[in-house]
Design an enzyme around this catalytic site. Structure first.
Site, PDB file in Angstrom:
ATOM      1  N   GLY A   8       0.833  -1.213   0.000  1.00 13.97           N
ATOM      2  CA  GLY A   8       0.000   0.000   0.000  1.00 13.97           C
ATOM      3  C   GLY A   8       0.861   1.254   0.000  1.00 13.97           C
ATOM      4  N   LEU A  10       1.611   3.580  -2.066  1.00 16.82           N
ATOM      5  CA  LEU A  10       1.273   4.841  -2.735  1.00 16.82           C
ATOM      6  C   LEU A  10       0.231   5.644  -1.969  1.00 16.82           C
ATOM      7  CD1 LEU A  10       1.197   3.737  -6.483  1.00 16.82           C
ATOM      8  CD2 LEU A  10       3.116   4.530  -5.100  1.00 16.82           C
ATOM      9  N   ASP A  34       2.153  -1.702  -4.573  1.00 14.81           N
ATOM     10  CA  ASP A  34       0.754  -1.229  -4.483  1.00 14.81           C
ATOM     11  C   ASP A  34      -0.022  -1.866  -5.629  1.00 14.81           C
ATOM     12  OD1 ASP A  34      -1.680   0.570  -4.324  1.00 14.81           O
ATOM     13  OD2 ASP A  34      -0.422   1.618  -2.874  1.00 14.81           O
ATOM     14  N   ILE A  35      -1.353  -1.655  -5.642  1.00 20.19           N
ATOM     15  CA  ILE A  35      -2.152  -2.119  -6.788  1.00 20.19           C
ATOM     16  C   ILE A  35      -2.372  -1.003  -7.803  1.00 20.19           C
ATOM     17  CG2 ILE A  35      -3.416  -4.084  -5.834  1.00 20.19           C
ATOM     18  CD1 ILE A  35      -5.688  -2.035  -5.204  1.00 20.19           C
ATOM     19  N   ARG A  36      -1.650   0.112  -7.627  1.00 23.04           N
ATOM     20  CA  ARG A  36      -1.674   1.190  -8.620  1.00 23.04           C
ATOM     21  C   ARG A  36      -0.234   1.433  -9.038  1.00 23.04           C
ATOM     22  NH1 ARG A  36      -3.192   6.198  -5.780  1.00 23.04           N
ATOM     23  NH2 ARG A  36      -2.769   5.295  -3.743  1.00 23.04           N
ATOM     24  N   ASP A  53      -0.837  -7.102  -5.271  1.00 25.47           N
ATOM     25  CA  ASP A  53      -2.140  -7.154  -4.597  1.00 25.47           C
ATOM     26  C   ASP A  53      -1.979  -8.053  -3.377  1.00 25.47           C
ATOM     27  OD1 ASP A  53      -4.734  -7.629  -3.746  1.00 25.47           O
ATOM     28  OD2 ASP A  53      -5.544  -7.803  -5.778  1.00 25.47           O
ATOM     29  N   TYR A 142     -14.551  -1.355   9.099  1.00 22.92           N
ATOM     30  CA  TYR A 142     -13.143  -0.959   9.251  1.00 22.92           C
ATOM     31  C   TYR A 142     -12.658  -1.336  10.658  1.00 22.92           C
ATOM     32  CZ  TYR A 142      -9.061   2.210   9.319  1.00 22.92           C
ATOM     33  OH  TYR A 142      -7.800   2.756   9.405  1.00 22.92           O
ATOM     34  N   LYS A 146      -9.872  -4.056  11.628  1.00 25.03           N
ATOM     35  CA  LYS A 146      -8.626  -3.612  12.265  1.00 25.03           C
ATOM     36  C   LYS A 146      -8.425  -4.317  13.613  1.00 25.03           C
ATOM     37  CE  LYS A 146      -6.546  -1.014   9.477  1.00 25.03           C
ATOM     38  NZ  LYS A 146      -5.138  -1.254   9.137  1.00 25.03           N
TER      39      LYS A 146
HETATM   40  P1  NAD Z   1      -4.537   4.982   1.893  1.00 26.15           P
HETATM   41  O1  NAD Z   1      -5.942   4.613   1.581  1.00 26.15           O
HETATM   42  O2  NAD Z   1      -4.076   6.351   1.600  1.00 26.15           O
HETATM   43  O3  NAD Z   1      -3.550   3.966   1.148  1.00 26.15           O
HETATM   44  C1  NAD Z   1      -3.795   2.586   1.107  1.00 26.15           C
HETATM   45  C2  NAD Z   1      -3.088   2.038  -0.098  1.00 26.15           C
HETATM   46  O4  NAD Z   1      -3.390   0.634  -0.180  1.00 26.15           O
HETATM   47  C3  NAD Z   1      -3.561   2.666  -1.423  1.00 26.15           C
HETATM   48  O5  NAD Z   1      -2.462   3.184  -2.130  1.00 26.15           O
HETATM   49  C4  NAD Z   1      -4.228   1.524  -2.173  1.00 26.15           C
HETATM   50  O6  NAD Z   1      -4.010   1.565  -3.581  1.00 26.15           O
HETATM   51  C5  NAD Z   1      -3.559   0.306  -1.545  1.00 26.15           C
HETATM   52  N1  NAD Z   1      -4.358  -0.916  -1.637  1.00 26.15           N
HETATM   53  C6  NAD Z   1      -5.698  -1.062  -1.525  1.00 26.15           C
HETATM   54  N2  NAD Z   1      -6.051  -2.350  -1.727  1.00 26.15           N
HETATM   55  C7  NAD Z   1      -4.892  -3.027  -1.943  1.00 26.15           C
HETATM   56  C8  NAD Z   1      -4.595  -4.375  -2.215  1.00 26.15           C
HETATM   57  N3  NAD Z   1      -5.571  -5.297  -2.339  1.00 26.15           N
HETATM   58  N4  NAD Z   1      -3.302  -4.734  -2.368  1.00 26.15           N
HETATM   59  C9  NAD Z   1      -2.310  -3.814  -2.263  1.00 26.15           C
HETATM   60  N5  NAD Z   1      -2.533  -2.512  -2.047  1.00 26.15           N
HETATM   61  C10 NAD Z   1      -3.818  -2.119  -1.876  1.00 26.15           C
HETATM   62  O7  NAD Z   1      -4.288   4.596   3.417  1.00 26.15           O
HETATM   63  P2  NAD Z   1      -3.226   5.218   4.436  1.00 26.15           P
HETATM   64  O8  NAD Z   1      -3.862   6.391   5.051  1.00 26.15           O
HETATM   65  O9  NAD Z   1      -1.906   5.347   3.806  1.00 26.15           O
HETATM   66  O10 NAD Z   1      -3.232   4.074   5.544  1.00 26.15           O
HETATM   67  C11 NAD Z   1      -2.266   3.061   5.588  1.00 26.15           C
HETATM   68  C12 NAD Z   1      -2.573   2.167   6.774  1.00 26.15           C
HETATM   69  O11 NAD Z   1      -2.593   2.942   7.968  1.00 26.15           O
HETATM   70  C13 NAD Z   1      -3.929   1.472   6.692  1.00 26.15           C
HETATM   71  O12 NAD Z   1      -3.798   0.184   7.237  1.00 26.15           O
HETATM   72  C14 NAD Z   1      -4.814   2.308   7.591  1.00 26.15           C
HETATM   73  O13 NAD Z   1      -5.847   1.543   8.159  1.00 26.15           O
HETATM   74  C15 NAD Z   1      -3.828   2.760   8.636  1.00 26.15           C
HETATM   75  N6  NAD Z   1      -4.263   3.996   9.294  1.00 26.15           N
HETATM   76  C16 NAD Z   1      -4.281   5.174   8.591  1.00 26.15           C
HETATM   77  C17 NAD Z   1      -4.713   6.331   9.221  1.00 26.15           C
HETATM   78  C18 NAD Z   1      -4.750   7.654   8.508  1.00 26.15           C
HETATM   79  O14 NAD Z   1      -5.280   8.630   9.058  1.00 26.15           O
HETATM   80  N7  NAD Z   1      -4.191   7.761   7.306  1.00 26.15           N
HETATM   81  C19 NAD Z   1      -5.115   6.284  10.560  1.00 26.15           C
HETATM   82  C20 NAD Z   1      -5.123   5.058  11.223  1.00 26.15           C
HETATM   83  C21 NAD Z   1      -4.652   3.921  10.590  1.00 26.15           C
HETATM   84  C1  AKB Z   2     -10.030   6.900   8.910  1.00 24.76           C
HETATM   85  O1  AKB Z   2     -10.611   7.949   9.197  1.00 24.76           O
HETATM   86  O2  AKB Z   2     -10.581   5.882   8.454  1.00 24.76           O
HETATM   87  C2  AKB Z   2      -8.550   6.823   9.216  1.00 24.76           C
HETATM   88  C3  AKB Z   2      -8.346   6.242  10.574  1.00 24.76           C
HETATM   89  C4  AKB Z   2      -8.422   7.117  11.756  1.00 24.76           C
HETATM   90  O3  AKB Z   2      -8.135   5.066  10.702  1.00 24.76           O
HETATM   91  N1  AKB Z   2      -7.985   8.119   9.076  1.00 24.76           N
END
Ligand code: NAD
Ligand code: AKB
Length: 319
Positions: A8, A10, A34-36, A53, A142, A146
């Site tokens: 993930g 990207l 990533d998948i993109r 993926d 979600y 998690k």
């Molecule tokens: P994001 O949505 O910005 O990025 C997730 C990435 O995963 C994307 O680039 C997407 O293309 C890729 N993805 C989706 N399905 C996929 C698959 N099947 N195989 C491979 N890649 C895949 O998310 P983020 O904000 O960067 O979050 C990353 C992690 O941190 C996640 O586990 C999220 O739950 C956790 N998290 C994020 C936040 C936040 O505020 N950003 C807060 C709490 C937890």
């Molecule tokens: C979301 O809002 O889903 C994320 C998180 C707090 O896990 N930013």
């Protein structure tokens, strides 16, 4: 950490984590996946990238073998707001994908970082000073996925001795890459709209308090916990960490210190409001502070000032 895989890569976190890991451990030792395909040239040109993926267990195995991976940062996931519209995909990616990654970590004896979220808490969790160990009955897919992930990481650590580690992130604020379909995304949107149009329509109520953190602190937390002395870790996975707690009206007031004519109004999205209402207002992160020295640098004022400066430079290329 010798050869690192980031899934993930990207996304909002991955795009910044990869650059930081490459600076610290060497460009060729950090494999972004990533998948993109990457549009950003900094990430694309600075080291290896593979289309991967996390639902494809055989491809995961091939990449692990090819690059001799010993550490995984598993970031691929579907976030809270999109998870409510597509719960089946959220379960498959967030739990199924993690399961394949844990199996790969077991087979190749890798350390694994797994980011959990404030989403694991639910309406019956204490909202103020939410303890590290407390009631957890999330009501979103979600949150359910998690929390399952936290338990799976604990299980693989206890049953198979896999070095799994992780934190519960709050909402993350950053300017490099757009957030990917979460509930806390409003905070990032508000900065961009305030700077571009001096106006923002918020989908959460003005007094909805949530924990938040600026991306530089989040990146530091991921690296610090993976480098922490394992003897000192009592919890290992799912440490509460936070840096600030604010509501939309408080963030708007902080932005107005820099953009006095910024105006906010509200059009509540009932889905995201219900999610936010089920999450803590502020977490107790004393376990992370005691066990591996968690200590964030950015509070609301420092984060706001840096966001305004960096977004303005980005949008208008000022020096
Ligand atoms: P994001 O949505 O910005 O990025 C997730 C990435 O995963 C994307 O680039 C997407 O293309 C890729 N993805 C989706 N399905 C996929 C698959 N099947 N195989 C491979 N890649 C895949 O998310 P983020 O904000 O960067 O979050 C990353 C992690 O941190 C996640 O586990 C999220 O739950 C956790 N998290 C994020 C936040 C936040 O505020 N950003 C807060 C709490 C937890
Ligand atoms: C979301 O809002 O889903 C994320 C998180 C707090 O896990 N930013």
């Amino acid at each position: 950490m010798d050869r690192i895989l980031v899934t993930g890569a990207l996304g909002q976190i991955g795009s910044e984590l990869v650059i930081n890991l490459r600076k610290k451990y060497g460009d060729d030792r950090v494999i972004a996946t990533d998948i993109r395909m990457p549009a950003d040239t900094t990430l694309r040109d600075s080291g290896p990238f593979e289309f991967l993926d996390v639902q494809d267990e055989h491809h995961i195995t091939r990449v692990m073998q090819q690059y001799k991976i010993d550490t995984i940062f598993h970031l691929a996931a579907v976030l809270s707001a999109i998870g409510e519209t597509r719960p089946n995909i959220a379960w498959q990616v967030n739990v199924g994908g993690l399961y394949h990654i844990l199996e790969a970590a077991r087979q190749y004896k890798c350390a694994l970082f797994f980011p959990s979220s404030i989403g694991v808490f639910g309406p019956s969790t204490p909202v103020e000073d939410t303890p590290q160990d407390t009631i957890m009955r999330p009501e979103t897919m979600y949150g359910v996925s998690k929390l399952s992930g936290e338990l799976l990481c604990d299980y693989y650590q206890k049953r198979f001795g896999i070095d799994t580690r992780g934190v519960r992130f709050p909402g993350l604020i950053s300017y490099e890459t757009e957030p990917g379909g979460g509930t806390t995304d409003y905070a990032v949107e508000m900065f961009f709209e305030a700077i571009k149009h001096k106006k923002y329509t918020c989908y959460l109520k003005p007094d909805t308090s949530l924990d938040m953190m600026y991306m530089p602190d989040a990146i530091k937390a991921m690296i610090d916990i993976m480098e922490a002395d394992p003897q000192k870790l009592v919890h290992r996975n799912a440490f509460n960490i936070t840096a600030m707690s604010f509501s939309p009206e408080i963030l708007a007031a902080a932005i107005r210190d820099y953009i006095p004519d910024f105006v906010i109004d509200y059009e509540i999205d009932p889905v995201r409001q219900a999610i936010a209402d089920s999450w803590p207002d502020s977490m107790d992160d004393s376990a992370a502070r005691a066990e591996w020295g968690w200590n964030p640098k950015y509070g609301l004022e420092a984060m706001t000032s840096d966001m305004i400066e960096k977004i303005t430079k980005r949008l208008y290329r000022t020096t």
